[in-house]
Write a protein that holds these residues in place. Structure first.
Motif, PDB file in Angstrom:
ATOM      1  N   SER A 287       0.824  -1.211   0.000  1.00  0.00           N
ATOM      2  CA  SER A 287       0.000   0.000   0.000  1.00  0.00           C
ATOM      3  C   SER A 287       0.855   1.257   0.000  1.00  0.00           C
ATOM      4  O   SER A 287       0.572   2.214  -0.715  1.00  0.00           O
TER       5      SER A 287
ATOM      6  N   ALA B 249       2.226   2.002  -3.424  1.00  0.00           N
ATOM      7  CA  ALA B 249       1.184   2.532  -4.316  1.00  0.00           C
ATOM      8  C   ALA B 249       0.898   3.989  -3.953  1.00  0.00           C
ATOM      9  O   ALA B 249       0.753   4.848  -4.836  1.00  0.00           O
ATOM     10  N   MET B 250       0.854   4.265  -2.659  1.00  0.00           N
ATOM     11  CA  MET B 250       0.564   5.622  -2.197  1.00  0.00           C
ATOM     12  C   MET B 250       1.681   6.582  -2.610  1.00  0.00           C
ATOM     13  O   MET B 250       1.430   7.719  -3.017  1.00  0.00           O
TER      14      MET B 250
ATOM     15  N   LYS C 177      -5.039   9.403  -4.039  1.00  0.00           N
ATOM     16  CA  LYS C 177      -5.583   8.154  -3.484  1.00  0.00           C
ATOM     17  C   LYS C 177      -6.228   7.300  -4.572  1.00  0.00           C
ATOM     18  O   LYS C 177      -6.081   6.072  -4.564  1.00  0.00           O
ATOM     19  N   GLN C 178      -6.897   7.958  -5.507  1.00  0.00           N
ATOM     20  CA  GLN C 178      -7.472   7.198  -6.633  1.00  0.00           C
ATOM     21  C   GLN C 178      -6.362   6.547  -7.447  1.00  0.00           C
ATOM     22  O   GLN C 178      -6.461   5.386  -7.848  1.00  0.00           O
TER      23      GLN C 178
ATOM     24  N   LYS D  25      -4.897   3.502  -5.806  1.00  0.00           N
ATOM     25  CA  LYS D  25      -5.773   2.343  -5.952  1.00  0.00           C
ATOM     26  C   LYS D  25      -5.619   1.740  -7.362  1.00  0.00           C
ATOM     27  O   LYS D  25      -5.570   0.521  -7.525  1.00  0.00           O
TER      28      LYS D  25
ATOM     29  N   GLN E 130      -2.589  -0.464  -7.608  1.00  0.00           N
ATOM     30  CA  GLN E 130      -2.819  -1.810  -7.056  1.00  0.00           C
ATOM     31  C   GLN E 130      -3.593  -2.669  -8.053  1.00  0.00           C
ATOM     32  O   GLN E 130      -3.259  -3.841  -8.268  1.00  0.00           O
ATOM     33  N   GLN E 131      -4.617  -2.069  -8.653  1.00  0.00           N
ATOM     34  CA  GLN E 131      -5.460  -2.824  -9.594  1.00  0.00           C
ATOM     35  C   GLN E 131      -4.676  -3.197 -10.847  1.00  0.00           C
ATOM     36  O   GLN E 131      -4.765  -4.322 -11.343  1.00  0.00           O
TER      37      GLN E 131
END
Lengths: 381, 290
Positions: free
Chosen positions: A149, A152-153, A167-168, A171, A174-175
Motif C-alpha cells: 500500500s 502505491a501511495m 488516493k485514486q 488504488k 494496485q489494480q
C-alpha cells in the motif's frame, strides 16, 4: 503476445481500473450506432498491434454519430506500419484535465517488475526518460510480497498533489499490478492516465504485452490472440512449434537454436546474401517439424535457395535428414538446397542424405557461402 | 581447474525419469559425471539404469547421498518450484535446463536463490561442462576437450558451434557455461568472467552474446575494469530486425537498447577482441594466447 487496446481495457476493468465506456466496431455503420448509443462525443481508435496510431491518423475525435461513421470509414482498412486496420474501438471521449503515464515492465537488470510513473503523460515516455529523467519515478516490486500500500501511495502522491486524485491513483496502481500478474504480462501500460476537471482518474489508453511462456497456463489470455493481425506464415509456424520470422531476403534458413539461427543469418549477410527468414526448429527434433519448416519456407516466392544449419545436441541430425527426405519426396523442391549438419548421429544422417541424392557438409561457413551463391543464381562450386 | 563444477560435483537429477531427463542422465553418466541421485515424486525407491537411486523429494536425495548440485529437466510450469526445492534442500549449485519458464516466476525464484547463497544457472540453458571432469546439462561432451579457454554464452547450439571450432583447432576448454537466453537468469556473464579471472587454469575467455538487454555492455565494463585475462566476444543477431523476438526471450531489440552495433562498440571500448564470424574465435584466441 500483443493484445489490442480494447482487450487490455476489458482486463483493466475486470480489476476495477476505471476506463471510459467503449465497444468495438468492424464497419462504419456499427461505429455510428455505438456513438448514437452513447449520445456524447467519442473517440474512434484503430485497433492494431503497433505504436504511433495517433500520428498515423488512426485515432480521431468525433462530435456526432455521423462524424464517427465518417472517421471509421477512413480508419477501417487503413494501413498502419504495414498492418491493415480491421477493427476500431469507439469510446466515450474523456474530459482531460491532465495526463499522466503509468507503466509496469519486467526489468532484466533489477530482475523485477518495475513501475514507471510520470506526471508528464500522453507523450512518448522514452523521450521523457531521455530528456527529463527526474520526472519519472521508478519503483521495483518484489513479486513475492506484491505491491504494498505504501508503495502505491508513494506513486499516487508523485503524480498528484491533490489528495483525492493521489488516493485514486494509488488504488489504480494496485489494480493494474494485479491485472499485470494475473495476465502474465511482461508489460502493462496506461498512457494517458487522465485526471478529469471534475477530479476523477481514468485510464484512457491501455496496453498489455503477454509473456508467451505464460500462455500454456492461461487459456483465457491465449483466447485473446488476434491471428488476423499476424503474418499467416508466422501463425502456421507457431501452430507447428516452430519460431519463424519472415524477412525480406532470398536465402531461406532452417536452423536449430535461436543463437545459431541468428548467427547463421548474420553469416549469410556477411558473405553478401540476404536471409529470407529466421526459423528455429527448436531442441527436440522430429522429422515432422522439418517437413513443416520446409513447407513454410518454400511458400515464400522470394526464396531462391534453402540453407539448413543443424548442430545436433538434443536435436538428432538423422531426424532432420529423414525430414528433408520425406518433405522433398512429397513436394519436390523448386529451388536448390544446401545442407550443413554435424553432431548427434551425424554418420547416420549423412548416409540417409547421400542415399537419397543429397550432399551435405559439416562446415558452417562453407555451406553459407554456397547458399548465398546459389540464391544469386550462380552455380555451386 | 574449472569453474562451478568439477570432479567433486555430486549430482541429483530432478525429472530423471522423464523423456529428456533420462536421455541426458545417461549421457552425463557416460561422460563420467558423478550422478548420485534422481528425483521424481512418486517414484522413490526405484533405480535408474539399475544404478542411480530415485527419491520422491530433493530433500530425501540430499540426505541420503550428499548431493551438492542439481540439474532440472521438469516441465516449464514446475520449474520455479523445482529450483526452490533444490536450494531449500541444500544444493549450492542448481542448473535449470527447462525452456519456457514464465519470467514472472523467475522474479520470485531469483531473490529466493540469492538470499540462500546458492548459484542458479539458467533457466533455458544448455548447462555447463568442465571437460574431463564433469558435465551437467546437455552440452555434447565429445565436442569439448580439456584446455585453458573459458567459454561463456547466452546461446545453446551457437556455443556448440564455437566450442567445436575451438576443439578442432586444438584449443581446449577449462569450463563451458551456457547462461541461457531468458531475460532473468540466475548467472550472468559477469559471474562467469569473475570466476574465470580467478581460475588459475583459464588463460583466455570466449564470450558469445546476442541482441537484447544490456548484459554484454555490463560484461564489457567488467572486463575493462576487473580483468587481466584476454577476452574475445561475438554478438549474434547483427541482422535481426528491431522489435521481434528471435526465439530466445532475451533476443529482442526494443528501442535503441541492446542492438548488436551497440554491444560490439562496448566490446571494442573494453579491449575485447571482436569475432565477426564464429570461426574468428580461433585466430583471435590463438593470437591472445601467444
Amino acid at each position: 503476445m500483443n493484445i489490442h487496446e480494447y482487450q487490455a481495457k476489458q482486463i483493466f476493468k475486470g480489476f476495477g481500473v476505471p476506463v471510459p465506456e467503449g465497444k468495438v466496431a468492424t464497419t462504419p455503420a456499427e461505429a455510428e450506432a455505438i456513438a448514437k448509443e452513447y449520445g456524447v462525443p467519442v473517440m474512434v481508435k484503430a485497433q492494431v498491434h503497433v505504436g504511433g496510431r495517433g500520428k498515423a491518423g488512426g485515432v480521431k475525435f468525433c462530435k456526432t454519430p455521423a462524424d464517427a461513421k465518417e472517421k471509421a470509414t477512413a480508419i477501417l482498412g487503413m494501413q498502419i506500419k504495414g498492418l491493415t486496420v480491421e477493427k476500431v474501438l469507439v469510446t466515450v471521449a474523456a474530459d482531460i484535465g491532465s495526463e499522466a503515464y503509468v507503466g509496469i515492465i519486467v526489468d532484466r537488470k533489477r530482475k523485477k517488475p518495475v513501475f514507471m510513473v510520470s506526471a508528464a503523460g500522453g507523450i512518448d515516455i522514452e523521450q521523457v526518460a531521455a530528456e527529463t529523467p527526474e520526472k519519472i519515478l521508478y519503483l521495483p516490486v518484489d513479486t513475492r510480497y506484491g505491491l504494498r500500500s505504501y508503495e502505491a501511495m508513494r506513486m499516487g502522491f508523485f503524480l498528484y498533489s491533490d489528495v483525492k486524485l493521489a488516493k485514486q491513483a494509488a488504488k489504480i496502481m494496485q489494480q493494474l499490478y494485479l491485472a499485470f500478474m494475473a495476465s502474465g504480462c511482461s508489460l502493462a501500460e496506461i498512457n494517458p492516465l487522465v485526471a478529469t476537471p471534475t477530479g476523477e482518474c481514468i485510464a484512457v489508453d491501455g496496453k498489455m504485452v503477454i509473456d508467451d511462456n505464460e500462455l500454456d497456463r492461461r487459456p483465457e489470455v491465449e483466447a485473446l490472440r488476434d491471428v488476423s493481425s499476424e503474418a499467416p506464415s508466422e501463425v502456421d509456424a507457431r501452430n507447428n512449434n516452430l519460431t519463424f520470422i519472415k524477412l525480406d531476403g532470398n536465402v531461406g534458413c532452417v536452423v536449430n537454436g535461436a543463437g545459431l539461427a541468428m548467427a547463421t543469418m548474420d553469416l549469410v549477410k556477411y558473405y553478401g546474401g540476404e536471409p529470407a527468414n529466421f526459423l528455429d526448429i527448436g531442441g527436440s527434433s522430429n522429422p515432422e517439424k522439418v517437413v513443416n519448416a520446409l513447407r513454410i519456407i518454400t511458400a515464400d516466392p522470394n526464396v531462391k535457395c534453402i540453407l539448413f544449419n543443424i548442430f545436433g545436441g538434443i536435436t538428432r541430425t538423422d531426424d532432420v535428414a529423414n525430414g528433408i527426405v520425406t518433405a522433398t519426396k512429397a513436394n519436390p523442391l523448386q529451388v536448390p538446397i544446401v545442407i550443413r549438419l554435424t553432431g548427434t548421429n551425424e554418420e547416420i544422417a549423412m548416409k540417409i542424405l547421400t542415399d537419397n541424392g543429397f550432399s551435405a557438409s559439416a562446415d558452417m561457413d562453407e555451406a553459407v557461402i554456397k547458399a548465398v551463391k546459389l540464391a544469386k543464381g550462380g552455380q555451386a562450386a | 581447474m574449472s569453474i562451478f563444477i568439477n570432479k567433486d560435483t555430486k549430482l541429483v537429477v530432478q525429472g530423471i525419469t522423464g523423456r529428456d531427463g533420462s536421455f541426458h542422465t545417461k549421457q552425463m553418466m557416460e561422460y563420467g559425471t558423478n550422478v548420485v541421485a534422481g528425483v521424481t515424486p512418486g517414484k522413490g525407491g526405484q533405480k535408474f539404469e539399475d544404478k542411480v537411486p530415485v527419491f520422491n523429494t530433493v530433500y530425501d536425495a540430499v540426505a541420503a547421498t550428499g548431493a551438492n548440485t542439481s540439474v532440472i529437466y521438469v516441465p516449464p510450469m514446475g520449474a520455479a518450484d523445482a529450483i526452490m526445492e533444490a536450494v531449500d534442500a541444500g544444493c549450492s549449485m542448481v542448473v535449470c535446463i527447462t525452456e519456457g519458464v514464465p519470467v514472472l516466476d523467475m522474479t520470485k525464484v531469483y531473490p529466493f536463490v540469492k538470499e540462500r547463497g546458492a548459484r542458479l544457472l539458467g533457466a533455458n540453458c544448455p548447462g555447463i561442462i568442465s571437460p574431463g571432469e564433469s558435465k551437467v546439462g546437455i552440452i555434447p561432451g565429445r565436442i569439448c576437450m580439456p584446455g585453458n579457454v573459458g567459454v561463456v554464452s547466452r546461446s545453446g547450439t551457437l556455443t556448440y558451434e564455437v566450442v567445436y571450432q575451438l576443439t578442432r583447432a586444438g584449443l581446449g576448454q577449462t569450463t563451458c557455461v551456457g547462461i541461457g537466453g531468458d531475460p532473468i537468469n540466475g548467472t550472468n556473464f559477469i559471474d562467469c568472467l569473475e570466476a574465470f579471472e580467478k581460475d588459475p587454469k583459464t588463460k583466455a575467455v570466449a564470450m558469445m552474446g546476442e541482441i537484447g538487454g544490456t548484459d554484454e555492455q555490463e560484461a564489457a565494463d567488467f572486463v575493462k575494469h576487473h580483468m587481466k585475462k584476454p577476452v574475445v566476444g561475438f554478438i549474434a543477431g547483427q541482422t535481426a530486425p528491431p522489435g521481434r523476438r528471435m526465439g530466445h526471450a532475451g533476443a529482442i531489440i526494443s528501442g535503441s537498447a541492446g542492438t548488436a552495433a551497440e554491444k560490439i562498440e562496448a566490446f571494442k571500448a573494453a579491449g575485447i577482441g571482436v569475432a565477426v564470424r564464429p570461426m574468428d574465435f580461433v585466430d583471435l584466441i590463438k593470437a591472445k594466447l601467444n
